[in-house]
Motif scaffolding. Structure first.
Motif, PDB file in Angstrom:
ATOM      1  N   ALA A 211      -9.889  -4.683  -0.555  1.00 23.89           N
ATOM      2  CA  ALA A 211     -11.289  -5.351  -0.208  1.00 23.89           C
ATOM      3  C   ALA A 211     -12.548  -4.755  -0.574  1.00 23.89           C
ATOM      4  CB  ALA A 211     -11.265  -5.286   1.268  1.00 23.89           C
TER       5      ALA A 211
ATOM      6  N   PHE B  50      -8.106 -10.961  -2.392  1.00 22.66           N
ATOM      7  CA  PHE B  50      -8.945 -11.643  -1.691  1.00 22.66           C
ATOM      8  C   PHE B  50      -9.713 -13.040  -2.410  1.00 22.66           C
ATOM      9  CE2 PHE B  50      -8.802  -7.796   0.258  1.00 22.66           C
ATOM     10  CZ  PHE B  50      -8.349  -8.101   1.744  1.00 22.66           C
ATOM     11  N   HIS B  51     -10.123 -12.546  -3.822  1.00 23.48           N
ATOM     12  CA  HIS B  51     -10.777 -13.701  -4.438  1.00 23.48           C
ATOM     13  C   HIS B  51      -9.722 -14.616  -5.169  1.00 23.48           C
ATOM     14  CE1 HIS B  51     -14.912 -12.146  -3.736  1.00 23.48           C
ATOM     15  NE2 HIS B  51     -14.540 -10.983  -4.446  1.00 23.48           N
TER      16      HIS B  51
ATOM     17  N   SER C 271     -15.705 -19.790   7.730  1.00 23.99           N
ATOM     18  CA  SER C 271     -15.919 -19.452   6.104  1.00 23.99           C
ATOM     19  C   SER C 271     -14.559 -18.603   5.870  1.00 23.99           C
ATOM     20  CB  SER C 271     -17.076 -18.626   5.774  1.00 23.99           C
ATOM     21  OG  SER C 271     -16.988 -17.465   6.341  1.00 23.99           O
ATOM     22  N   LYS C 272     -14.236 -18.619   4.614  1.00 23.67           N
ATOM     23  CA  LYS C 272     -13.040 -17.825   4.133  1.00 23.67           C
ATOM     24  C   LYS C 272     -13.591 -16.274   4.578  1.00 23.67           C
ATOM     25  CE  LYS C 272     -10.846 -16.484  -0.081  1.00 23.67           C
ATOM     26  NZ  LYS C 272     -10.739 -16.407  -1.547  1.00 23.67           N
ATOM     27  N   ASP C 273     -14.632 -15.914   4.292  1.00 25.66           N
ATOM     28  CA  ASP C 273     -15.048 -14.455   4.712  1.00 25.66           C
ATOM     29  C   ASP C 273     -14.768 -14.054   6.082  1.00 25.66           C
ATOM     30  OD1 ASP C 273     -15.855 -14.046   2.177  1.00 25.66           O
ATOM     31  OD2 ASP C 273     -17.918 -13.676   2.562  1.00 25.66           O
ATOM     32  N   GLU C 274     -14.848 -15.100   6.929  1.00 26.53           N
ATOM     33  CA  GLU C 274     -14.558 -14.946   8.584  1.00 26.53           C
ATOM     34  C   GLU C 274     -13.046 -14.700   8.778  1.00 26.53           C
ATOM     35  OE1 GLU C 274     -15.895 -17.459  11.582  1.00 26.53           O
ATOM     36  OE2 GLU C 274     -17.888 -17.260  11.199  1.00 26.53           O
TER      37      GLU C 274
ATOM     38  N   GLU D 152     -22.237  -5.188   3.144  1.00 25.39           N
ATOM     39  CA  GLU D 152     -21.784  -6.669   3.115  1.00 25.39           C
ATOM     40  C   GLU D 152     -20.552  -6.327   4.303  1.00 25.39           C
ATOM     41  OE1 GLU D 152     -20.126  -9.425  -0.047  1.00 25.39           O
ATOM     42  OE2 GLU D 152     -19.656  -7.456  -0.462  1.00 25.39           O
TER      43      GLU D 152
ATOM     44  N   ILE E  33     -11.032 -13.564   6.319  1.00 21.11           N
ATOM     45  CA  ILE E  33     -10.888 -12.078   5.708  1.00 21.11           C
ATOM     46  C   ILE E  33     -10.900 -11.229   6.685  1.00 21.11           C
ATOM     47  CG2 ILE E  33     -11.437 -10.528   3.952  1.00 21.11           C
ATOM     48  CD1 ILE E  33     -11.892 -13.072   2.053  1.00 21.11           C
ATOM     49  N   LEU E  34     -12.024 -11.249   7.330  1.00 23.71           N
ATOM     50  CA  LEU E  34     -12.599 -10.119   8.500  1.00 23.71           C
ATOM     51  C   LEU E  34     -11.541 -10.089   9.502  1.00 23.71           C
ATOM     52  CD1 LEU E  34     -16.474 -10.743   8.654  1.00 23.71           C
ATOM     53  CD2 LEU E  34     -15.315  -8.673   7.756  1.00 23.71           C
TER      54      LEU E  34
ATOM     55  N   PHE F   8     -15.327  -6.659  -2.511  1.00 26.63           N
ATOM     56  CA  PHE F   8     -16.627  -6.692  -1.915  1.00 26.63           C
ATOM     57  C   PHE F   8     -17.405  -5.655  -2.154  1.00 26.63           C
ATOM     58  CE2 PHE F   8     -13.596  -9.975  -0.375  1.00 26.63           C
ATOM     59  CZ  PHE F   8     -14.391 -11.228  -0.398  1.00 26.63           C
TER      60      PHE F   8
ATOM     61  N   ILE G 258     -17.474  -7.308   4.786  1.00 26.97           N
ATOM     62  CA  ILE G 258     -16.184  -6.929   4.451  1.00 26.97           C
ATOM     63  C   ILE G 258     -15.981  -5.684   3.964  1.00 26.97           C
ATOM     64  CG2 ILE G 258     -14.281  -7.492   2.811  1.00 26.97           C
ATOM     65  CD1 ILE G 258     -15.034 -10.474   3.204  1.00 26.97           C
TER      66      ILE G 258
END
Length: 191
Positions: A106, A22-23, A47-50, A115, A52-53, A110, A117
């Motif tokens: 993940a 992920f990173h 965002s990238k996090d969205e 958090e 990823i989710l 994270f 994720i």
């Protein structure tokens, strides 16, 4: 971006994150690998996090559906299904693209509890444990939740070790250990 294009993006992003982490996969690389511009990605995901989710939601659905279907195809008896889980996993481990568990990755990238994720990764494992508890209940386990946690623990260890060592040997060892847990947890199954 249409719904089908969005789904295609999520599937391609899932594949990229699964292979590369992920990173390590930045948005420029993700745009290149998915064939979708960063602008188009950000129109659908803030965002990238969205993103990823979204990939984790898809992977959860795909993996749990596959594991349930495959386990039920391999055995009809609930007790035997608790062991067939490991036969199904062995098939997964033998796939050329096997790169361990996306949720283990993940949660290690994270690490903060709470958090989103990390929480989604934990929820995936919880949902698997619920399925295992259902099988344990149907098999007549004394304490289905306890047996489900043991099966989950064996499964998770097997996934990590199959990525590091001989997947066939890991599968065999994990299934043997699961048999010990099943025999101890289900009355009348001890030799």
């Amino acid at each position: 971006m249409s719904a089908s294009k969005r789904e295609e993006l999520v599937q391609k992003a899932l594949e990229s994150f699964y292979r590369g982490g992920f990173h390590a996969i930045g948005m420029d690389r993700l745009a290149k690998e998915t064939g979708v511009s960063k602008t188009a990605i950000y129109k659908h995901f803030r965002s990238k996090d969205e993103l990823i989710l979204a990939t984790l939601r898809l992977r959860d659905e795909q993996f749990r559906n596959w594991l349930t279907r495959r386990t039920e195809a391999l055995a009809s008896d609930p007790r035997e299904r608790l062991l067939a889980i490991f036969d199904a996993l062995g098939e997964w481990f033998a796939e050329p693209g096997f790169r361990s568990c996306m949720f283990i990755k993940a949660s290690s990238e994270f690490q903060t509890r709470g958090e989103p994720i990390h929480t989604m990764s934990a929820e995936h494992k919880h949902l698997l444990a619920r399925y295992f508890a259902k099988l344990a209940t149907e098999a007549g386990a004394r304490d289905p939740e306890d047996l489900a946690r043991q099966i989950l623990l064996i499964k998770e260890g097997a996934i990590v070790l199959a990525h590091l060592h001989d997947p066939a040997k890991v599968t065999s060892d994990a299934k043997a250990l699961a048999l010990v847990a099943v025999e101890a947890g289900i009355p009348g199954t001890q030799p």
